[in-house]
Design a protein around this motif. Structure first.
Motif, PDB file in Angstrom:
ATOM      1  N   LEU A  38       0.838  -1.196   0.000  1.00 23.72           N
ATOM      2  CA  LEU A  38       0.000   0.000   0.000  1.00 23.72           C
ATOM      3  C   LEU A  38       0.881   1.257   0.000  1.00 23.72           C
ATOM      4  N   GLY A  39       1.912   1.238   0.814  1.00 26.25           N
ATOM      5  CA  GLY A  39       2.842   2.356   0.872  1.00 26.25           C
ATOM      6  C   GLY A  39       3.584   2.567  -0.442  1.00 26.25           C
ATOM      7  N   VAL A  40       3.933   1.479  -1.105  1.00 26.62           N
ATOM      8  CA  VAL A  40       4.604   1.569  -2.408  1.00 26.62           C
ATOM      9  C   VAL A  40       3.667   2.201  -3.435  1.00 26.62           C
ATOM     10  N   LYS A  41       2.419   1.731  -3.472  1.00 25.84           N
ATOM     11  CA  LYS A  41       1.445   2.271  -4.433  1.00 25.84           C
ATOM     12  C   LYS A  41       1.226   3.764  -4.208  1.00 25.84           C
ATOM     13  N   LYS A  42       1.078   4.150  -2.950  1.00 24.94           N
ATOM     14  CA  LYS A  42       0.888   5.569  -2.637  1.00 24.94           C
ATOM     15  C   LYS A  42       2.092   6.387  -3.087  1.00 24.94           C
ATOM     16  N   GLY A  85      13.933   6.855  -0.969  1.00 24.19           N
ATOM     17  CA  GLY A  85      14.523   5.706  -0.287  1.00 24.19           C
ATOM     18  C   GLY A  85      14.100   4.341  -0.802  1.00 24.19           C
ATOM     19  N   PHE A  86      13.356   4.305  -1.909  1.00 17.61           N
ATOM     20  CA  PHE A  86      12.938   3.028  -2.490  1.00 17.61           C
ATOM     21  C   PHE A  86      14.031   2.485  -3.400  1.00 17.61           C
ATOM     22  N   GLU A  87      14.119   1.175  -3.434  1.00 19.02           N
ATOM     23  CA  GLU A  87      15.044   0.518  -4.354  1.00 19.02           C
ATOM     24  C   GLU A  87      14.240  -0.010  -5.538  1.00 19.02           C
ATOM     25  N   TYR A  88      14.746   0.236  -6.736  1.00 15.92           N
ATOM     26  CA  TYR A  88      14.086  -0.208  -7.962  1.00 15.92           C
ATOM     27  C   TYR A  88      14.745  -1.497  -8.411  1.00 15.92           C
ATOM     28  N   ARG A  89      13.991  -2.532  -8.619  1.00 12.77           N
ATOM     29  CA  ARG A  89      14.556  -3.856  -8.876  1.00 12.77           C
ATOM     30  C   ARG A  89      15.279  -3.978 -10.213  1.00 12.77           C
TER      31      ARG A  89
END
Length: 140
Positions: A38-42, A85-89
């Motif tokens: 949910l946090g990723v989608k937001k 701070g997200f990592e993109y795969r």
């Protein structure tokens, strides 16, 4: 006859590689410790993603018709997500810029115009406005 069958199989093999379907939704491309889906989608929508499951139709609905426009937009969203701070795969935007002829993208230039994460952007996104049922990631 055997020659014709081999040629046909080769053509089918080549074409199937060109139309490889995405096996998972885009929101699965990001991770950050302590953040659920949910946090990723937001975060994606707040960074300006056209959808948490972008398609040709969703890009066209916001006026992104050309593949370069879509790719540049996507790169800018990835940069925003990385800044948060997200990592993109699939690696970094810098790596993607170096592959192919993408150095002309604004996302690949020095000091790119990275979108600011905004709740207002998420709530007013095309994605949240066109859904008949409002999912949790489209609520305030």
């Amino acid at each position: 006859m055997k020659h014709m069958i081999l040629i046909t199989m080769f053509i089918i093999l080549i074409l199937s590689g060109c139309t490889k379907p995405r096996l998972y939704p885009a929101f699965m491309d990001y991770s950050k410790p302590g953040v659920d889906l949910l946090g990723v989608k937001k975060a994606m929508l707040e960074c300006g993603a056209v959808s948490v499951r972008p398609t040709q139709h969703s890009y066209e609905a916001v006026g992104l018709y050309e593949i370069d426009e879509r790719s540049n937009h996507h790169f800018l969203v990835v940069l925003c997500m990385e800044r948060e701070g997200f990592e993109y795969r699939h690696g970094t935007v810098e790596q993607a810029c170096l592959r192919g002829s993408r150095m002309h993208f604004s996302a690949c230039q020095p000091n790119p115009p990275i979108p600011e994460r905004s709740i207002e952007t998420r709530l007013n996104s095309h994605h949240c406005k066109v859904l008949s049922v409002t999912p949790a990631h489209c609520l305030p």
